[in-house]
Design a protein around this motif. Structure first.
Motif, short mmCIF file in Angstrom:
data_model
loop_
_atom_site.label_atom_id
_atom_site.label_comp_id
_atom_site.label_asym_id
_atom_site.label_seq_id
_atom_site.Cartn_x
_atom_site.Cartn_y
_atom_site.Cartn_z
N PRO A 147 -25.52 -90.17 77.40
CA PRO A 147 -25.15 -91.63 78.10
C PRO A 147 -24.09 -91.20 78.79
O PRO A 147 -24.04 -91.48 80.22
CB PRO A 147 -24.75 -92.87 77.43
N GLU A 148 -22.91 -90.71 78.39
CA GLU A 148 -22.04 -90.57 79.71
C GLU A 148 -22.46 -89.49 80.80
O GLU A 148 -21.87 -89.64 82.04
CB GLU A 148 -20.50 -90.01 78.45
N THR A 149 -23.24 -87.81 80.51
CA THR A 149 -23.23 -87.14 81.50
C THR A 149 -24.36 -88.09 81.97
O THR A 149 -25.08 -87.33 83.24
CB THR A 149 -24.64 -86.10 79.96
N PHE B 40 -23.12 -80.51 82.68
CA PHE B 40 -23.80 -81.25 81.64
C PHE B 40 -22.89 -81.73 80.73
O PHE B 40 -23.04 -80.62 79.70
CB PHE B 40 -24.92 -80.58 81.47
N SER B 41 -22.21 -82.59 80.34
CA SER B 41 -21.42 -82.59 78.98
C SER B 41 -21.29 -82.57 77.93
O SER B 41 -20.84 -82.29 76.58
CB SER B 41 -20.05 -83.76 79.30
N GLY B 42 -22.40 -83.11 77.44
CA GLY B 42 -23.03 -82.54 75.83
C GLY B 42 -25.09 -83.06 76.05
O GLY B 42 -25.57 -84.60 77.38
N SER C 268 -21.62 -81.67 72.44
CA SER C 268 -20.55 -81.88 73.67
C SER C 268 -20.07 -80.97 74.04
O SER C 268 -19.69 -79.58 73.02
CB SER C 268 -19.71 -82.73 73.40
N HIS C 269 -18.78 -80.46 75.15
CA HIS C 269 -17.51 -79.20 75.34
C HIS C 269 -17.29 -80.24 74.63
O HIS C 269 -15.34 -79.08 74.44
CB HIS C 269 -17.25 -79.98 76.67
N LYS C 270 -16.76 -81.06 73.70
CA LYS C 270 -15.06 -81.27 73.39
C LYS C 270 -14.82 -80.71 72.52
O LYS C 270 -13.59 -79.84 71.89
CB LYS C 270 -15.52 -82.60 72.23
N PRO C 271 -15.57 -79.84 71.71
CA PRO C 271 -14.74 -78.32 71.10
C PRO C 271 -14.15 -77.74 71.82
O PRO C 271 -13.24 -76.75 70.66
CB PRO C 271 -16.10 -77.68 70.56
N GLY D 249 -8.21 -86.56 72.35
CA GLY D 249 -9.42 -85.59 73.07
C GLY D 249 -9.70 -85.12 74.45
O GLY D 249 -10.32 -84.71 74.88
N SER D 250 -8.12 -85.88 75.23
CA SER D 250 -9.15 -85.44 76.16
C SER D 250 -7.57 -86.63 76.99
O SER D 250 -6.36 -86.09 76.51
CB SER D 250 -9.80 -87.21 76.99
N VAL D 251 -7.63 -86.55 78.48
CA VAL D 251 -6.19 -87.54 78.47
C VAL D 251 -5.51 -86.79 79.26
O VAL D 251 -4.72 -85.67 80.51
CB VAL D 251 -6.00 -88.36 78.27
N VAL E 188 -16.40 -89.35 83.91
CA VAL E 188 -14.74 -89.56 83.76
C VAL E 188 -14.55 -90.20 82.89
O VAL E 188 -15.28 -91.91 82.89
CB VAL E 188 -14.00 -89.57 84.27
N GLY E 189 -14.26 -90.00 81.72
CA GLY E 189 -14.09 -90.79 81.00
C GLY E 189 -12.09 -91.00 80.71
O GLY E 189 -11.69 -91.92 81.31
N GLY E 190 -12.01 -90.24 79.46
CA GLY E 190 -10.39 -89.53 80.04
C GLY E 190 -10.33 -88.17 81.11
O GLY E 190 -8.79 -88.39 81.56
N GLY E 191 -11.46 -87.89 81.25
CA GLY E 191 -11.51 -87.12 82.43
C GLY E 191 -11.54 -85.35 82.44
O GLY E 191 -11.26 -84.68 83.53
N SER E 192 -11.48 -85.10 81.09
CA SER E 192 -11.13 -84.13 80.86
C SER E 192 -12.68 -82.80 80.47
O SER E 192 -12.49 -81.95 80.84
CB SER E 192 -11.00 -83.67 78.80
N ASN E 193 -14.08 -83.68 81.11
CA ASN E 193 -14.71 -82.11 81.11
C ASN E 193 -14.80 -81.81 82.74
O ASN E 193 -15.36 -80.88 82.99
CB ASN E 193 -16.26 -83.34 80.24
N PHE E 194 -14.50 -83.48 83.39
CA PHE E 194 -14.83 -83.39 85.00
C PHE E 194 -13.29 -81.96 85.02
O PHE E 194 -13.78 -81.54 85.90
CB PHE E 194 -14.38 -84.27 85.44
N GLY F 8 -18.08 -91.00 68.00
CA GLY F 8 -17.81 -89.77 67.23
C GLY F 8 -18.16 -88.57 67.93
O GLY F 8 -17.99 -88.26 67.32
N GLN F 9 -17.70 -88.35 69.13
CA GLN F 9 -18.35 -86.64 70.06
C GLN F 9 -16.64 -86.57 69.42
O GLN F 9 -16.72 -84.98 69.09
CB GLN F 9 -18.20 -87.11 71.49
N TRP F 10 -15.67 -86.49 70.02
CA TRP F 10 -14.56 -86.52 69.74
C TRP F 10 -14.34 -85.59 68.31
O TRP F 10 -14.05 -85.07 67.69
CB TRP F 10 -13.11 -87.46 70.40
C1 LIG Z 1 -16.60 -87.83 75.39
C2 LIG Z 1 -17.50 -87.27 76.10
C3 LIG Z 1 -17.18 -87.48 77.98
C4 LIG Z 1 -16.14 -88.35 78.26
O1 LIG Z 1 -14.34 -87.52 78.03
P1 LIG Z 1 -14.18 -86.83 79.27
O2 LIG Z 1 -12.72 -85.92 78.65
O3 LIG Z 1 -14.09 -87.96 80.38
O4 LIG Z 1 -14.98 -85.39 79.71
C5 LIG Z 1 -18.14 -87.08 78.65
N1 LIG Z 1 -19.39 -86.39 78.30
C6 LIG Z 1 -19.48 -86.19 77.25
C7 LIG Z 1 -20.84 -85.47 76.04
C8 LIG Z 1 -18.52 -86.85 75.89
O5 LIG Z 1 -18.77 -86.86 74.30
#
Ligand SMILES: *Cc1c(COP(=O)(O)O)cnc(C)c1O
Length: 452
Positions: free
Chosen positions: A383-385, A412-414, A110-113, A228-230, A263-269, A138-140
């Motif tokens: 599922p988020e993506t 495509f966040s992950g 994912s984008h998290k690293p 990991g976000s926000v 958007v979850g916390g908003g970071s990849n967006f 578990g992604q973060w």
């Molecule tokens: C954590 C995660 C998100 C949601 O988090 P944001 O901070 O909103 O980006 C979205 N997509 C993937 C694949 C994630 O792991």
């Protein structure tokens, strides 16, 4: 026919992050102390974060240098490809051009690293021995576990209990990278013990796990906390996505009419969108920018813009954001990374000022689009993506109906290779949508902190 895959060389990787605060015509509201309700200073945050990150959190510099040590690690998977989804366009019979920025190529998928590596680096420099954090699906946690291993820091992850039991594979990833993983709520902290007293069967939530991780950092000298976000600095670290995408769209000879992220916390967006928001603010580009959230946790489309806590136990500072209330526990949808009660203050602020739009989808429609994407393009979305994929597909269908050559770009966040049980449920027809729980949200909003 033009290119399908637009790849930048390592030498073209951006060497600075972008800080949108420098370009905002309106100042972000201050962060408030949870007790005094006065604006917090750097010293208030020092028990939790290294000073370099606190400075980034309040910085008004437009560009901030990416340390060379961080760039070196980014180059293990960055720059990430920008891909034109030609087969999906054909499947949808649309005149639209659909591009996606593929962040699933990182080792944890994912984008998290992008932020985990930066945060571990600054902690290492300032002598932190252990980082604590929370994780949902578990992604973060896996991104931070890998980053801590690279910089030789201990990593302790409080994992939402229901995910700990339902999603063993990312726990194994974290443990393989050397992290300790604790199901939350746990007996390790006061916050966890308090929840367990009230409800021994509590499935946990991100808000609860944050309380546990924050408490451990606040009560130990050489332990710090990582989110990991926000937060502003997290969003800023993710802007490498959008800065690369700007160069890649230029190489493709196009500019997006629509930019989309889940958007979850908003970071990849934010990571993809903020450099395009700058183009809107500074160069008067007319781009529509769309944040996509689940109907089960609709903080932007249904929450209110108010000061709230980031966690359930009311230990974090108060931030002004779109929120469903700090003790709102969303239904157990498969997009675990989107189950957070609040939204990044900067994303909330842009939404308030009409610079971005938001929409919400139920999970069944998202999986439908995700399967369509997988069958056209091969890659299985997380599922988020899938929420971003749904919006991109809908935009492409709308373009077909309007007979309009729209250029669509989404993050495509992950990938979803660790989320196959969710696909299994969808394919068996067992997935359900959760109604927007009006009543529960109203109750949670009644418990918002009273500010000024
Ligand atoms: C954590 C995660 C998100 C949601 O988090 P944001 O901070 O909103 O980006 C979205 N997509 C993937 C694949 C994630 O792991």
């Amino acid at each position: 026919m033009g290119q399908t895959k637009i790849i930048l060389s390592e030498r073209e990787m951006p060497t600075q992050w972008y800080n949108i605060v420098a370009d905002l015509p309106f100042p972000p509201p201050p962060v408030l102390h949870p007790m005094t309700k006065q604006p917090v200073g750097p010293d208030d945050l020092a028990p939790l974060f290294p000073m370099a990150l606190i400075q980034q959190e309040v910085s008004t510099e437009r560009y901030i240098d990416i340390p060379e040590e961080v760039q070196e690690i980014y180059k293990l998977w960055r720059p990430t490809p920008l891909i034109r989804a030609r087969r999906l366009e054909k499947m949808l019979d649309t005149p639209a051009h659909i591009y996606y920025k593929y962040e699933g190529v990182s080792p944890p998928g994912s984008h998290k690293p992008n932020t985990a590596v930066a945060q571990a680096y600054y902690n290492k420099v300032e002598g932190t021995k252990r980082l604590t954090t929370e994780t949902g699906a578990g992604q973060w946690g896996s991104a931070l576990a890998m980053a801590c291993r690279f910089f030789d820091i201990e990593c302790k992850v409080y994992m939402v209990k229901v995910s700990y039991h339902q999603k063993p594979y990312r726990r194994v990833l974290m443990e393989t990278w050397g992290a300790t993983v604790i199901p939350s709520p746990s007996e390790e902290t006061q916050a966890g013990r308090r929840i367990l007293e009230q409800d021994p069967e509590s499935p946990g939530s991100l808000g609860i796990a944050i309380s546990e991780a924050v408490e451990e950092a606040a009560t130990h000298e050489d332990v710090k906390y990582s989110l990991g976000s926000v937060l502003n600095h997290v969003l800023m670290h993710q802007t490498i996505i959008g800065l690369e995408a700007l160069k890649q769209m230029e190489a493709a000879g196009e500019y997006p009419d629509v930019v989309i992220g889940c958007v979850g916390g908003g970071s990849n967006f934010a990571g993809l969108a903020f450099p395009f928001v700058r183009e809107k603010l500074v160069n008067d580009r007319q781009t529509r920018i769309i944040a996509v959230e689940p109907t089960a946790c609709p903080s932007l489309t249904r929450g209110i813009y108010a000061y709230d806590f980031g966690d359930t136990a009311q230990m974090t500072p108060l931030v002004k954001m779109h929120t469903l209330g700090h003790d709102f526990v969303p239904a157990g949808i498969h997009a675990g990374g989107l189950r957070y009660h609040g939204m990044a203050p900067l994303v909330s602020l842009l939404f308030e000022h009409g610079l971005i739009e938001a929409r919400a989808y139920g999970q069944v429609k998202c999986f439908e689009a995700a399967v369509q994407f997988a069958q056209a393009e091969g890659i299985i979305p997380a599922p988020e993506t899938a929420h971003a994929v749904r919006a991109a597909v809908d935009e492409a269908i709308a373009a077909r109906e309007a007979g309009e050559a729209r250029v669509i770009l989404f993050n495509f966040s992950g990938h979803g290779f660790f989320d196959l049980s969710a696909y299994d449920a969808y394919l068996r027809g067992e997935l359900v949508d959760y109604e927007y729980p009006m009543e529960k949200i109203r109750e949670a909003l009644e418990r918002l902190p009273k500010v000024g």
